[in-house]
Design a protein around this motif. Sequence first.
Motif, PDB file in Angstrom:
ATOM      1  N   MET B  16       0.896  -1.322   0.000  1.00  0.00           N
ATOM      2  CA  MET B  16       0.096  -0.157   0.008  1.00  0.00           C
ATOM      3  C   MET B  16       0.764   1.348  -0.043  1.00  0.00           C
ATOM      4  O   MET B  16       0.883   2.134  -0.642  1.00  0.00           O
ATOM      5  N   PHE B  20       1.361   3.938  -3.094  1.00  0.00           N
ATOM      6  CA  PHE B  20       0.920   5.330  -2.644  1.00  0.00           C
ATOM      7  C   PHE B  20       2.158   6.266  -2.895  1.00  0.00           C
ATOM      8  O   PHE B  20       2.005   7.327  -3.563  1.00  0.00           O
ATOM      9  N   VAL B  23       2.563   6.886  -6.635  1.00  0.00           N
ATOM     10  CA  VAL B  23       1.623   7.588  -7.307  1.00  0.00           C
ATOM     11  C   VAL B  23       2.016   9.280  -6.997  1.00  0.00           C
ATOM     12  O   VAL B  23       1.940  10.240  -8.012  1.00  0.00           O
ATOM     13  N   ASN B  28       5.861  10.471 -14.281  1.00  0.00           N
ATOM     14  CA  ASN B  28       5.404   9.892 -15.499  1.00  0.00           C
ATOM     15  C   ASN B  28       4.108   9.211 -15.433  1.00  0.00           C
ATOM     16  O   ASN B  28       3.722   8.381 -14.229  1.00  0.00           O
ATOM     17  N   LEU B  29       3.244   9.793 -16.327  1.00  0.00           N
ATOM     18  CA  LEU B  29       1.722   9.421 -16.046  1.00  0.00           C
ATOM     19  C   LEU B  29       1.394   7.803 -16.086  1.00  0.00           C
ATOM     20  O   LEU B  29       0.587   7.445 -15.185  1.00  0.00           O
ATOM     21  N   VAL B  30       2.178   7.140 -16.765  1.00  0.00           N
ATOM     22  CA  VAL B  30       2.104   5.651 -16.828  1.00  0.00           C
ATOM     23  C   VAL B  30       2.514   4.982 -15.419  1.00  0.00           C
ATOM     24  O   VAL B  30       2.114   4.052 -14.873  1.00  0.00           O
ATOM     25  N   LYS B  32       2.579   6.410 -12.741  1.00  0.00           N
ATOM     26  CA  LYS B  32       1.485   6.877 -11.496  1.00  0.00           C
ATOM     27  C   LYS B  32       0.659   5.720 -11.704  1.00  0.00           C
ATOM     28  O   LYS B  32       0.121   5.319 -10.588  1.00  0.00           O
ATOM     29  N   LEU B  33       0.128   5.104 -12.764  1.00  0.00           N
ATOM     30  CA  LEU B  33      -0.990   4.341 -12.937  1.00  0.00           C
ATOM     31  C   LEU B  33      -0.688   3.012 -12.346  1.00  0.00           C
ATOM     32  O   LEU B  33      -1.345   2.230 -11.782  1.00  0.00           O
ATOM     33  N   LEU B  36      -0.865   3.175  -8.925  1.00  0.00           N
ATOM     34  CA  LEU B  36      -2.262   2.999  -8.406  1.00  0.00           C
ATOM     35  C   LEU B  36      -2.681   1.617  -8.218  1.00  0.00           C
ATOM     36  O   LEU B  36      -3.416   1.249  -7.465  1.00  0.00           O
ATOM     37  N   PHE B  39      -1.304  -0.201  -5.274  1.00  0.00           N
ATOM     38  CA  PHE B  39      -2.066   0.342  -4.028  1.00  0.00           C
ATOM     39  C   PHE B  39      -3.506  -0.523  -4.118  1.00  0.00           C
ATOM     40  O   PHE B  39      -3.480  -0.932  -3.053  1.00  0.00           O
ATOM     41  N   GLN B  40      -4.212  -0.477  -5.270  1.00  0.00           N
ATOM     42  CA  GLN B  40      -5.366  -1.337  -5.029  1.00  0.00           C
ATOM     43  C   GLN B  40      -5.202  -2.686  -4.719  1.00  0.00           C
ATOM     44  O   GLN B  40      -6.011  -3.352  -4.171  1.00  0.00           O
ATOM     45  N   VAL B  43      -4.969  -3.795  -1.541  1.00  0.00           N
ATOM     46  CA  VAL B  43      -6.669  -3.845  -0.510  1.00  0.00           C
ATOM     47  C   VAL B  43      -6.980  -5.336  -0.865  1.00  0.00           C
ATOM     48  O   VAL B  43      -7.813  -5.933  -0.100  1.00  0.00           O
TER      49      VAL B  43
END
Lengths: 492, 122
Positions: B16, B20, B23, B28-30, B32-33, B36, B39-40, B43
Amino acid sequence: MIQHLPILQVIIPLLAAPICFILKEARLVRWFVLIANVMAFVVSIMLLQQVNLNGTLVYSLGGWDAPVGIEYRIDKLNAYLLILVTSISTITLMAAGKSLTKEISESKITYFYIAYMLCLTGLLGIVTTGDAFNVFVFLEISSLASYTMIAMGNDRRSLWASYQYLIMGTIGATFILIGIGLMYMMTGTLNMYDLAERLPEVEHTKTVFTAFAFFLVGVCLKLALFPLHLWLPNAYAYAPSIATVFLAATATKVAIYVLLRFIFSVYGFEFSFSHLPLTEILVSLGLLGIIAASIVAIYQTNVKRLFAYSSVSQIGYMILGIGIGTKTGLTATMLHLFNHALMKSAIFLALAGVVYRVGSVNIKAFAGLGRQMPWTMAAIVIGGLSLIGVPLTVGFVSKWYLVLALLESNWWPIAVLVLIGSLLAIAYIWRIVEVAYFKPALQNNQSYKEAPLAILIPAWIFVLANIYFGIDTSFTAGVSEATAELLFGVAE
Amino acid sequence: MNFLEQYNYWIVILLMMSGFYIVIAHGNLVKKLMGLTIFQTSVFILYISVSKVIGGTAPILNDQYTVYSNPLPHVLILTAIVVGVATTALGLALAVRIKEAYGTVEEDVIQEKDLQQEGSAE
């Protein structure tokens, strides 16, 4: 038929979305979506009648009774929110045909309507469901649809705004998921009603506190409470105007409903306000939001962004009302929830008219518009007066109740701060009025015509609602008091 | 050791936090994903850990066994995985569109270009 109303409320928009895909032709889709919306609106009215007649409606999905199956539970609070969401979405759609042709390329219009219907499905689902995990699923349906709608704006910044919203929104949703998971871990149930019964047994465990904290932060991200609001201004500013109207009027309101439902119905007033410093947190963040977002709004040059920041500050008022933790405070929150939806739909629809004629929402482009588009600008001004809280508009009613609640609790310094927030609202509304009415039109401006009636009429429906409910407060105040009592009643 | 007894929860927290961090810290946008998604995923593991009953088997009805793991969180997490896939797909699609519109997927460059655009608009 009547007994299936709760599920019809969600199913109608959900099924309408893929049918749009089959219909393809934008003009056909437009009428179809409007009809589906009117049907959803009729269903919500029938639901309210049923609730008024028979009390809370409980619907077990697939015939599986709770807590095994998912249950939809509709009481007065849900029923009124459903009417709010469906009515606003229907009236907004009336303006959509004209506005979208100007802002979105022809080939994408059908997809926009599909995203719109899915977003509506999600919002209605959140309100109808009585299952905590279902809330998460519908929240994500509505969020994913709104990211898509925002990304369809014709400015490339809309893409960036949508991406940022996606990152923050997903973090928020994952926090909610963690919260729900921990609640399930301690109680073994996901049904809200069941949760409310079983949580007191494990009330003092750290896990339950952690669950509440995760859930609270997640929902506050979704409803854009002050320090977590960063996604909102750009998303509202660069989204297509119709998407802005719809999201500003309904999405944050539904998130506030989720917050209320969990604070009061699931965890209960005792837990939320006695074991946790919720009053301190909500009141201080609400106040910070009111003041800080209003000050930022004054310095904006993009008018849509200005009103987006004003939305953040208005959310502050609603959170403040919850934070007070009295029945009058909650009444103020409920009133402001209804009223703010009316104000912002009127303003953003009028702005859609401005975008249609002028093609820009930069404050400089407003020069002289007061004379060229008198009805459109009048709608913005009346909406603005309502935001400030001038008597005879709805904004006055909710601020009156809020100040009343604060004085009841002897928190007069905070009441003074709330009034200062109103003064700041005068400052940002006045900037627009000054440019529109007292500045000569730009030299190269051809004289603009009034916004088309298709946009003007829906906008004025909201404006008249603003004035009507500002004068005749018996309906909205009555409903708000009843729902506030209901929320407190469950807690006791 | 008591500390390691519930090691899966420590893994959840580790995943997690690292997700986090990615992110927040990466421009870099990719990437970051990807953060993410990690992170998911943490959970998902949290939910599945919750459902484990010590000594229980997979939740398939059979006369030989009486203790089963709780199947409900598994089902819930299937739904959450679908939601996660949809989110990642949409995020990547947006990243592609951003690359087309801005010519980059670096956060700071995008913000610079936005500032320039806003400056020239005034």
